[in-house]
Each structure stands twice: as structure tokens, then as C-alpha cells.
Design an enzyme around this catalytic site. Structure first.
Site, PDB file in Angstrom:
ATOM      1  N   HIS A   2      14.841 -31.486 -30.816  1.00 60.97           N
ATOM      2  CA  HIS A   2      15.203 -30.299 -31.589  1.00 60.97           C
ATOM      3  C   HIS A   2      15.815 -30.686 -32.927  1.00 60.97           C
ATOM      4  CE1 HIS A   2      19.478 -30.881 -30.722  1.00 60.97           C
ATOM      5  NE2 HIS A   2      19.243 -30.858 -29.416  1.00 60.97           N
ATOM      6  N   CYS A  56      19.974 -34.612 -25.756  1.00 61.14           N
ATOM      7  CA  CYS A  56      18.655 -34.369 -26.327  1.00 61.14           C
ATOM      8  C   CYS A  56      18.382 -35.388 -27.440  1.00 61.14           C
ATOM      9  CB  CYS A  56      18.577 -32.956 -26.891  1.00 61.14           C
ATOM     10  SG  CYS A  56      18.750 -31.652 -25.649  1.00 61.14           S
TER      11      CYS A  56
END
Length: 331
Positions: A150, A158
Site C-alpha cells: 500500500h 505490510c
């Protein structure tokens, strides 16, 4: 008079509500526009010069230690070309696979982005889910969810990119999926798995989990085709000649073999005749017992066995081969 006062109050409340929602509406519209952005014109031009259509299949590799994400795309002959290497802003934890929810670790292993995992409305600008935990992670008791690539440059597990870069990466994945690809493989490595890096990390507790990643890394360096990954006996099996499914709790076949070297029709028939359980119709084969170049570091692992071997010249160093690859575009 009271009725008019109440009407005015309701009108003012409605106006204030609408004014309060404007920033959120504006942000949502901006995210929709970002999710629909095409690839940059320079990227499309570079692809077309190499006869690669923008919607061609995509293969993504992530290297944690180097903080790099590579995008590869298929050429017309099925081999993949490196398009661009993107710097990763942040990823979570240390080297080694993610184990539990909340450990702030980024995973390592073989994953895939699917249409259902695309998040154009992500609060981190844009995002796509890589598919952790996969079936093997769950079989090994690993927990966690919503591991994304992202934007926003912030991460607690992440792989966070800058907003500008995630727009281009997102477009690569979106276009491949829109063209009919069921998924985009996302393979996450602890580092570029050269012999020197393996040696440098020989004392890392996670080293026993790296053997299949090393195999996938070496195989891709030689074939330029994304590795085919199966699961059985609670482990990964890379480029298996004998079919291996995606059930990590199923027993591995006694005869595995490995697809790498081109198989002639004569050799295919010979192998099938010697052992009918061996599917020898694939394009590639090498002995499952062949050295990956790091056997000393992974002696505790079981690699399966095979009686099918094909002699072939010794290959050049996969590390040197990989290092010779130049991306089509600079970051």
C-alpha cells in the site's frame, strides 16, 4: 413560529452535516481517480518497445533486506522481463516469516494478489492484499491478516510504498487481473538469495524456512518463468514435475522430480515408461536431488526423492545471471 424555528434548525443541521462530509467525499473521489490511473506513458512506451502489452501477466518479487519490490512482465515467448525495481518505504519486523497476529512482522513466502484483494478505497491511498496467511501458513499455525502492499509509507507488517509508486504498482496488478489473470504471484524473500547473502545469514534462526525460497530464486534466474509452487507435508514444493496440489496437509508424492531443463519427446516417453506415475509431459526437468548451492545450511530439511535424473551441463551461476538483468525502466 415554533415550526419555522424547527425547520430552520433542521436546515442548518443538514448544511453542517454536508459540510462535514465534504473532506471525506473529496478523499474518496481522489482515491477513485488514483485507482483508475493508467500506467505512465513512458512505462507503456518501454513495454511496447519490448513487444510487451500493458495487460501481460505480472510477477512481483519483494526483497525485505534490500527494501525493494520488482515488477516483471511476460514477453510473447513466455519469459519474463524486469520492468522496474521500486524502493519500499517501510516493512515490519525483521527477517523471517510472520508468525502471529500483532507481531508486526512482514511475511516471507509465496503469495498472490487476486481481484477480491484490490483496495482502491484504502486509507493508505491504494492497496492490494498479498494473501497472507496462505494455506501453508495456516497449517503451520501462523496467524494474522490484511497484509498489503500500500501507499502512505507507514507499515506495521505490510509493505508500504510512497503514494506515487503505489499508483504505478497498483496499475500493473489491476491491468493484469482485468485482462483475465486469476491472480498475480507475489513472492516475498528475506533478501536477494545469493550464496554470499545466504552465508552472511547462516546463523539466523529463520534459515530453515528459506530453502524453497532459494530454489525459487535460482530457478527463476535460469528460466525467467515464475516458479510453480505447491504444498504438501506442511512444506512448499517448487517447480515439481509430479503434480503437487495446494493442500499442505496432504502427503507429498514419493517421486517429485523438478521441471527446469527442456524435455525432448523421447525423454518424456522414456520417463513415463519407466515410471507411469511420473508425469513427464512438462517442459522442464531436473533431479530433485540436485544441489541448490546451499545444502550445508539446510541439512535439516527433507527434499523428497526421485529416480528420474537428466544429465545436463553445469549451469552458470544463477546469481551472475540475475545480476546481468537490467530493468526496462529506471525507478
Amino acid at each position: 413560529m415554533l415550526w419555522r424555528t424547527m425547520e430552520r434548525a433542521n436546515w442548518l443541521a443538514a448544511v453542517l452535516f454536508l459540510l462535514g462530509t465534504l473532506p471525506a467525499l473529496h478523499a474518496a473521489r481522489a482515491e477513485e481517480q488514483a485507482a483508475a490511473k493508467p500506467l505512465p506513458a513512458t512505462t507503456e512506451a518501454a513495454l511496447l518497445m519490448k513487444e510487451i502489452v500493458p495487460e501481460a501477466p505480472v510477477y512481483i518479487r519483494v526483497f525485505k533486506e534490500e527494501s525493494e519490490l520488482e515488477v516483471w512482465k511476460a514477453r510473447p515467448n513466455g519469459r519474463y522481463a524486469l520492468v522496474k525495481t521500486f524502493p519500499i518505504c517501510n516493512w515490519g519486523g525483521t527477517l523471517g516469516p510472520k508468525q502471529t497476529q500483532g507481531d508486526r512482522m512482514s511475511p516471507e513466502g509465496f503469495y498472490a494478489a487476486t481481484p477480491g484483494g484490490m483496495k482502491p478505497d484504502s486509507k493508505y491511498h491504494l492497496a492490494f492484499n498479498i494473501g497472507y496467511p496462505n494455506a501453508l501458513d495456516r497449517a503451520l499455525g501462523r496467524t494474522g491478516a490484511y497484509i498489503m502492499v500500500h501507499g502512505d509509507c507507514r507499515s506495521v507488517g505490510c509493505f508500504a510504498m510512497s503514494d506515487k509508486l503505489i499508483e504505478e504498482i497498483y496499475a500493473f496488478v489491476r491491468d493484469a487481473l482485468a485482462a483475465g489473470e486469476p491472480s498475480v504471484p507475489v513472492h516475498v524473500f528475506p533478501f536477494r538469495m545469493t550464496a554470499s547473502n545466504i552465508k552472511r545469514h547462516a546463523d539466523n534462526p529463520a534459515r530453515t524456512t528459506w530453502a524453497p525460497l532459494k530454489q525459487a530464486y535460482d530457478d527463476f534466474a535460469e528460466t525467467r518463468e515464475p516458479p510453480k509452487v505447491g504444498m504438501c507435508s506442511k512444506r512448499y514444493v517448487v517447480n515439481s514435475l509430479t503434480p503437487v496440489g495446494m493442500d499442505p496437509n496432504a502427503a507429498c508424492p514419493t517421486l517429485i522430480g523438478k521441471r527446469l531443463a527442456p524435455l525432448s519427446p523421447r525423454m518424456s516417453k522414456r520417463l513415463a515408461k519407466n515410471d507411469p506415475s511420473l508425469e513427464a509431459q512438462g517442459k522442464k526437468l531436473k533431479s530433485a536431488e540436485a544441489s541448490s548451492g546451499i545444502g550445508g545450511f539446510f541439512t535439516s530439511l527433507s527434499w523428497g526423492s526421485t529416480t528420474a535424473t537428466v544429465s545436463r551441463p553445469s549451469r552458470q551461476s544463477s546469481d551472475a545471471s540475475l545480476g546481468a538483468v537490467q530493468p526496462l525502466l529506471n525507478p
